[in-house]
Design a protein around this motif. Structure first.
Motif, PDB file in Angstrom:
ATOM      1  N   GLU A 137       3.750   3.030 -20.513  1.00  0.00           N
ATOM      2  CA  GLU A 137       4.433   3.732 -19.431  1.00  0.00           C
ATOM      3  C   GLU A 137       4.045   3.045 -18.132  1.00  0.00           C
ATOM      4  O   GLU A 137       2.862   3.006 -17.772  1.00  0.00           O
ATOM      5  CB  GLU A 137       4.029   5.211 -19.411  1.00  0.00           C
ATOM      6  N   ARG A 138       5.005   2.504 -17.462  1.00  0.00           N
ATOM      7  CA  ARG A 138       4.734   1.676 -16.286  1.00  0.00           C
ATOM      8  C   ARG A 138       4.665   2.530 -15.020  1.00  0.00           C
ATOM      9  O   ARG A 138       5.493   3.406 -14.790  1.00  0.00           O
ATOM     10  CB  ARG A 138       5.829   0.617 -16.145  1.00  0.00           C
ATOM     11  N   GLY A 139       3.651   2.277 -14.214  1.00  0.00           N
ATOM     12  CA  GLY A 139       3.494   2.943 -12.927  1.00  0.00           C
ATOM     13  C   GLY A 139       3.484   1.918 -11.806  1.00  0.00           C
ATOM     14  O   GLY A 139       3.162   0.747 -12.022  1.00  0.00           O
ATOM     15  N   TYR A 140       3.825   2.356 -10.599  1.00  0.00           N
ATOM     16  CA  TYR A 140       3.969   1.449  -9.454  1.00  0.00           C
ATOM     17  C   TYR A 140       3.152   1.941  -8.263  1.00  0.00           C
ATOM     18  O   TYR A 140       2.878   3.138  -8.128  1.00  0.00           O
ATOM     19  CB  TYR A 140       5.438   1.369  -9.030  1.00  0.00           C
ATOM     20  N   HIS A 141       2.794   0.986  -7.405  1.00  0.00           N
ATOM     21  CA  HIS A 141       2.232   1.383  -6.114  1.00  0.00           C
ATOM     22  C   HIS A 141       2.674   0.420  -5.012  1.00  0.00           C
ATOM     23  O   HIS A 141       3.059  -0.724  -5.278  1.00  0.00           O
ATOM     24  CB  HIS A 141       0.710   1.539  -6.177  1.00  0.00           C
ATOM     25  N   ALA A 142       2.615   0.926  -3.789  1.00  0.00           N
ATOM     26  CA  ALA A 142       2.821   0.116  -2.591  1.00  0.00           C
ATOM     27  C   ALA A 142       1.627   0.350  -1.667  1.00  0.00           C
ATOM     28  O   ALA A 142       1.114   1.460  -1.573  1.00  0.00           O
ATOM     29  CB  ALA A 142       4.124   0.498  -1.887  1.00  0.00           C
ATOM     30  N   MET A 143       1.196  -0.703  -0.978  1.00  0.00           N
ATOM     31  CA  MET A 143       0.059  -0.614  -0.065  1.00  0.00           C
ATOM     32  C   MET A 143       0.521  -0.776   1.382  1.00  0.00           C
ATOM     33  O   MET A 143       1.349  -1.636   1.700  1.00  0.00           O
ATOM     34  CB  MET A 143      -0.980  -1.687  -0.375  1.00  0.00           C
ATOM     35  N   PHE A 144      -0.031   0.079   2.246  1.00  0.00           N
ATOM     36  CA  PHE A 144       0.247   0.034   3.681  1.00  0.00           C
ATOM     37  C   PHE A 144      -1.076  -0.112   4.432  1.00  0.00           C
ATOM     38  O   PHE A 144      -2.143   0.251   3.926  1.00  0.00           O
ATOM     39  CB  PHE A 144       0.925   1.332   4.146  1.00  0.00           C
ATOM     40  N   ASP A 145      -0.995  -0.598   5.656  1.00  0.00           N
ATOM     41  CA  ASP A 145      -2.178  -0.585   6.514  1.00  0.00           C
ATOM     42  C   ASP A 145      -2.609   0.859   6.761  1.00  0.00           C
ATOM     43  O   ASP A 145      -1.771   1.764   6.868  1.00  0.00           O
ATOM     44  CB  ASP A 145      -1.882  -1.268   7.849  1.00  0.00           C
ATOM     45  N   ARG A 146      -3.894   1.063   6.868  1.00  0.00           N
ATOM     46  CA  ARG A 146      -4.429   2.399   7.097  1.00  0.00           C
ATOM     47  C   ARG A 146      -4.317   2.759   8.573  1.00  0.00           C
ATOM     48  O   ARG A 146      -4.847   2.052   9.441  1.00  0.00           O
ATOM     49  CB  ARG A 146      -5.885   2.452   6.641  1.00  0.00           C
ATOM     50  N   PRO A 147      -3.635   3.873   8.907  1.00  0.00           N
ATOM     51  CA  PRO A 147      -3.528   4.260  10.318  1.00  0.00           C
ATOM     52  C   PRO A 147      -4.847   4.822  10.832  1.00  0.00           C
ATOM     53  O   PRO A 147      -5.725   5.224  10.063  1.00  0.00           O
ATOM     54  CB  PRO A 147      -2.447   5.341  10.294  1.00  0.00           C
ATOM     55  N   GLU A 148      -4.974   4.864  12.146  1.00  0.00           N
ATOM     56  CA  GLU A 148      -6.202   5.395  12.741  1.00  0.00           C
ATOM     57  C   GLU A 148      -6.406   6.858  12.356  1.00  0.00           C
ATOM     58  O   GLU A 148      -7.531   7.280  12.064  1.00  0.00           O
ATOM     59  CB  GLU A 148      -6.136   5.255  14.270  1.00  0.00           C
ATOM     60  N   LYS A 149      -5.329   7.621  12.355  1.00  0.00           N
ATOM     61  CA  LYS A 149      -5.385   9.016  11.928  1.00  0.00           C
ATOM     62  C   LYS A 149      -4.841   9.110  10.514  1.00  0.00           C
ATOM     63  O   LYS A 149      -3.637   8.965  10.296  1.00  0.00           O
ATOM     64  CB  LYS A 149      -4.590   9.903  12.880  1.00  0.00           C
ATOM     65  N   CYS A 150      -5.745   9.347   9.580  1.00  0.00           N
ATOM     66  CA  CYS A 150      -5.376   9.306   8.167  1.00  0.00           C
ATOM     67  C   CYS A 150      -5.891  10.561   7.465  1.00  0.00           C
ATOM     68  O   CYS A 150      -6.666  11.347   8.041  1.00  0.00           O
ATOM     69  CB  CYS A 150      -5.963   8.052   7.516  1.00  0.00           C
ATOM     70  N   GLY A 170      -6.573   0.364   2.533  1.00  0.00           N
ATOM     71  CA  GLY A 170      -5.297   0.758   3.098  1.00  0.00           C
ATOM     72  C   GLY A 170      -4.807   2.041   2.453  1.00  0.00           C
ATOM     73  O   GLY A 170      -5.507   2.660   1.645  1.00  0.00           O
ATOM     74  N   VAL A 171      -3.604   2.460   2.799  1.00  0.00           N
ATOM     75  CA  VAL A 171      -3.008   3.647   2.197  1.00  0.00           C
ATOM     76  C   VAL A 171      -2.145   3.213   1.022  1.00  0.00           C
ATOM     77  O   VAL A 171      -1.300   2.312   1.155  1.00  0.00           O
ATOM     78  CB  VAL A 171      -2.166   4.433   3.222  1.00  0.00           C
ATOM     79  N   ARG A 172      -2.352   3.855  -0.104  1.00  0.00           N
ATOM     80  CA  ARG A 172      -1.630   3.508  -1.333  1.00  0.00           C
ATOM     81  C   ARG A 172      -0.641   4.608  -1.685  1.00  0.00           C
ATOM     82  O   ARG A 172      -0.986   5.797  -1.727  1.00  0.00           O
ATOM     83  CB  ARG A 172      -2.615   3.300  -2.482  1.00  0.00           C
ATOM     84  N   LEU A 173       0.604   4.214  -1.916  1.00  0.00           N
ATOM     85  CA  LEU A 173       1.627   5.105  -2.442  1.00  0.00           C
ATOM     86  C   LEU A 173       1.756   4.819  -3.932  1.00  0.00           C
ATOM     87  O   LEU A 173       2.078   3.704  -4.332  1.00  0.00           O
ATOM     88  CB  LEU A 173       2.966   4.839  -1.736  1.00  0.00           C
ATOM     89  N   THR A 174       1.468   5.827  -4.756  1.00  0.00           N
ATOM     90  CA  THR A 174       1.624   5.660  -6.205  1.00  0.00           C
ATOM     91  C   THR A 174       2.706   6.604  -6.698  1.00  0.00           C
ATOM     92  O   THR A 174       2.848   7.727  -6.195  1.00  0.00           O
ATOM     93  CB  THR A 174       0.319   5.933  -6.966  1.00  0.00           C
ATOM     94  N   THR A 175       3.462   6.130  -7.693  1.00  0.00           N
ATOM     95  CA  THR A 175       4.597   6.918  -8.144  1.00  0.00           C
ATOM     96  C   THR A 175       5.152   6.387  -9.452  1.00  0.00           C
ATOM     97  O   THR A 175       4.753   5.323  -9.923  1.00  0.00           O
ATOM     98  CB  THR A 175       5.717   6.893  -7.074  1.00  0.00           C
ATOM     99  N   GLN A 176       6.028   7.150 -10.056  1.00  0.00           N
ATOM    100  CA  GLN A 176       6.956   6.731 -11.095  1.00  0.00           C
ATOM    101  C   GLN A 176       6.346   6.649 -12.495  1.00  0.00           C
ATOM    102  O   GLN A 176       5.207   6.230 -12.695  1.00  0.00           O
ATOM    103  CB  GLN A 176       7.578   5.369 -10.753  1.00  0.00           C
ATOM    104  N   SER A 177       7.169   7.092 -13.447  1.00  0.00           N
ATOM    105  CA  SER A 177       6.932   6.866 -14.866  1.00  0.00           C
ATOM    106  C   SER A 177       8.141   6.101 -15.391  1.00  0.00           C
ATOM    107  O   SER A 177       9.252   6.627 -15.413  1.00  0.00           O
ATOM    108  CB  SER A 177       6.787   8.195 -15.621  1.00  0.00           C
ATOM    109  N   GLU A 178       7.916   4.856 -15.763  1.00  0.00           N
ATOM    110  CA  GLU A 178       9.002   3.997 -16.226  1.00  0.00           C
ATOM    111  C   GLU A 178       8.685   3.512 -17.632  1.00  0.00           C
ATOM    112  O   GLU A 178       7.599   2.996 -17.896  1.00  0.00           O
ATOM    113  CB  GLU A 178       9.173   2.802 -15.284  1.00  0.00           C
ATOM    114  N   PHE A 179       9.638   3.674 -18.530  1.00  0.00           N
ATOM    115  CA  PHE A 179       9.476   3.202 -19.901  1.00  0.00           C
ATOM    116  C   PHE A 179      10.344   1.962 -20.091  1.00  0.00           C
ATOM    117  O   PHE A 179      11.566   2.043 -20.165  1.00  0.00           O
ATOM    118  CB  PHE A 179       9.872   4.301 -20.894  1.00  0.00           C
TER     119      PHE A 179
END
Length: 420
Positions: free
Chosen positions: A278-291, A311-320
């Motif tokens: 089951e495949r999962g994904y993430h995207a990375m962003f710079d960490r803001p000062e207010k987090c 940094g800030v990580r967005l994780t999501t999705q279940s892909e088969f």
């Protein structure tokens, strides 16, 4: 040498896989006096352990639940939905999906909930015990796990998960809109409810955590080799020969901890587990000062924003879509505006995108037990979304079970048996 069901200190143990499960097992067995060698083609923490949300969180909610099959069509047609299934993978893995539907019955879901919480309820203490007094301690935060809801309907629809947790006796705190704001003032003020699991831990850098565990295992005498496993065979005396691209290994014991890649190794040792990638994904962003100070899971969108040290990580999705298909970042990209909505101060520039493979079983339970073909083999894989969470407790159970040191009566080991 004949088959011996009891693993003993002083024996050589070869672990296949250097993710969170393999590295925690390496440390646990090295401390018990085993001569541990870990084989991985890339190195500690570089697979699914690299890209997860960092949560070490008790779970009592199996993915297969009553009513879920009727929700799947809606998920599949939603371009930002949490689920996608490639048609070819559906056909190839049809036995897995049929078993998943069977596990959605009320009785099976309740049994799986109990077995899942029997492990995950002890996950945080097991991690603390494993890394106490080591540099890895600095990478864990006692901040709990937060789920937020942007609508009352979302909160109501999520009631089955809260009910599973309550029936297991897990601590859960329901938060009002004001309490969510007080806890995480840097989230957008769009969330009307929250659910906090106060006994959850957060790894601010999962890869570094796994690497630190590997380093501690090496300090205890474990060796780590970068090799590609080509074949496993069971010899007449019950020993297992592991052939790699470099050499042949003939240890006293072999443990399979190769995550989503474990199936063919398990088949060589007498089992045919229902295991898919089951495949999962993430995207990375710079960490803001207010987090934020902890991960926040936006339930309606099945996405998590995690304040990692890098940094800030967005994780999501279940892909088969199997083990070999190229990543498809379309759904991940569609959720980036939702990340901005969740945390408006976030810079929308994506620094990095990633895809990894989770080892999924139909009942949401790991495969944990002695190999059917020989007691010199052991399975420790199939931890679904909870590889980081369950790794330390699974390592503890594996040591106790294989050495016959006495297993807690609260662990229903038959629920995780390889042949089920």
């Amino acid at each position: 040498m004949t088959d011996d069901p009891t693993a003993r200190p002083g024996e050589s143990l070869l672990i296949l896989g250097a993710g969170a499960v393999g590295c925690t097992s390496a440390l646990a067995f090295a401390r018990r006096g085993f001569k541990v060698t870990v084989i991985d083609r890339t190195g500690p923490g570089s697979g699914a352990s690299y890209g997860n949300a960092g949560g070490i969180v008790p779970s009592a909610s199996p993915l297969a639940q009553p009513g879920l099959p009727w929700q799947v069509p809606g998920m599949l047609v939603d371009p930002t939905g949490p689920l996608s299934i490639h048609p070819a993978e559906l056909i190839k893995s049809l036995p897995w999906f049929l078993r998943f539907v069977m596990e959605c019955s009320a009785s099976r879901a309740e049994a799986n909930s109990k077995a899942l919480y029997a492990l995950s309820g002890s996950a945080a203490p097991a991690w603390k015990d494993l890394i106490r007094g080591t540099p890895a301690e600095t990478l864990l935060r006692d901040v709990g796990w937060l789920k937020v809801y942007s609508s009352e309907d979302g909160f109501k629809n999520h009631a089955p998960e809260r009910d599973f947790l309550r029936r297991r006796g897990a601590p859960v705190e329901i938060l009002s809109q004001d309490e969510v704001r007080q806890l995480e003032p840097n989230l957008a003020p769009i969330f009307v409810r929250g659910m906090l699991q106060p006994d959850g831990l957060f790894a601010v850098n999962p890869q570094r955590l796994v690497e630190a565990v590997a380093t501690e295992a090496m300090a205890q005498g474990a060796k780590f080799l970068r090799e590609t496993i080509e074949d496993l065979t069971v010899d007449p005396d019950g020993r297992i020969t592991v052939k790699t691209n470099v050499t042949q290994h003939k240890p006293d014991r072999v443990m399979i901890c190769a995550g989503a890649f474990s199936k063919r190794f398990a088949q060589a040792l007498g089992a045919a587990p229902l295991l898919v990638a089951e495949r999962g994904y993430h995207a990375m962003f710079d960490r803001p000062e207010k987090c934020t100070t902890r991960p926040a899971f936006w339930v309606e969108n099945s996405m998590v924003l995690c304040p990692m040290e890098q940094g800030v990580r967005l994780t999501t999705q279940s892909e088969f879509n199997g083990l070999t298909a190229e990543p498809s970042y379309r759904r991940l990209n569609r959720l980036i505006p939702k990340a901005m909505e969740m945390m408006p101060q976030l810079n929308s520039t994506v620094r990095d995108r990633w895809m990894g493979h989770r080892p999924a079983t139909p009942d949401s339970l790991p495969v944990l037990g002695v190999a059917p073909a020989t007691p010199r083999g052991f399975f420790n894989f199939g931890h679904n979304h909870l590889g980081l969470t369950l790794s330390a407790i699974s390592a503890q159970v594996a040591v106790d079970l294989w050495t016959q040191a006495g297993l807690s009566e609260n662990i229903p080991i038959s629920a995780y048996r390889p042949l089920r």
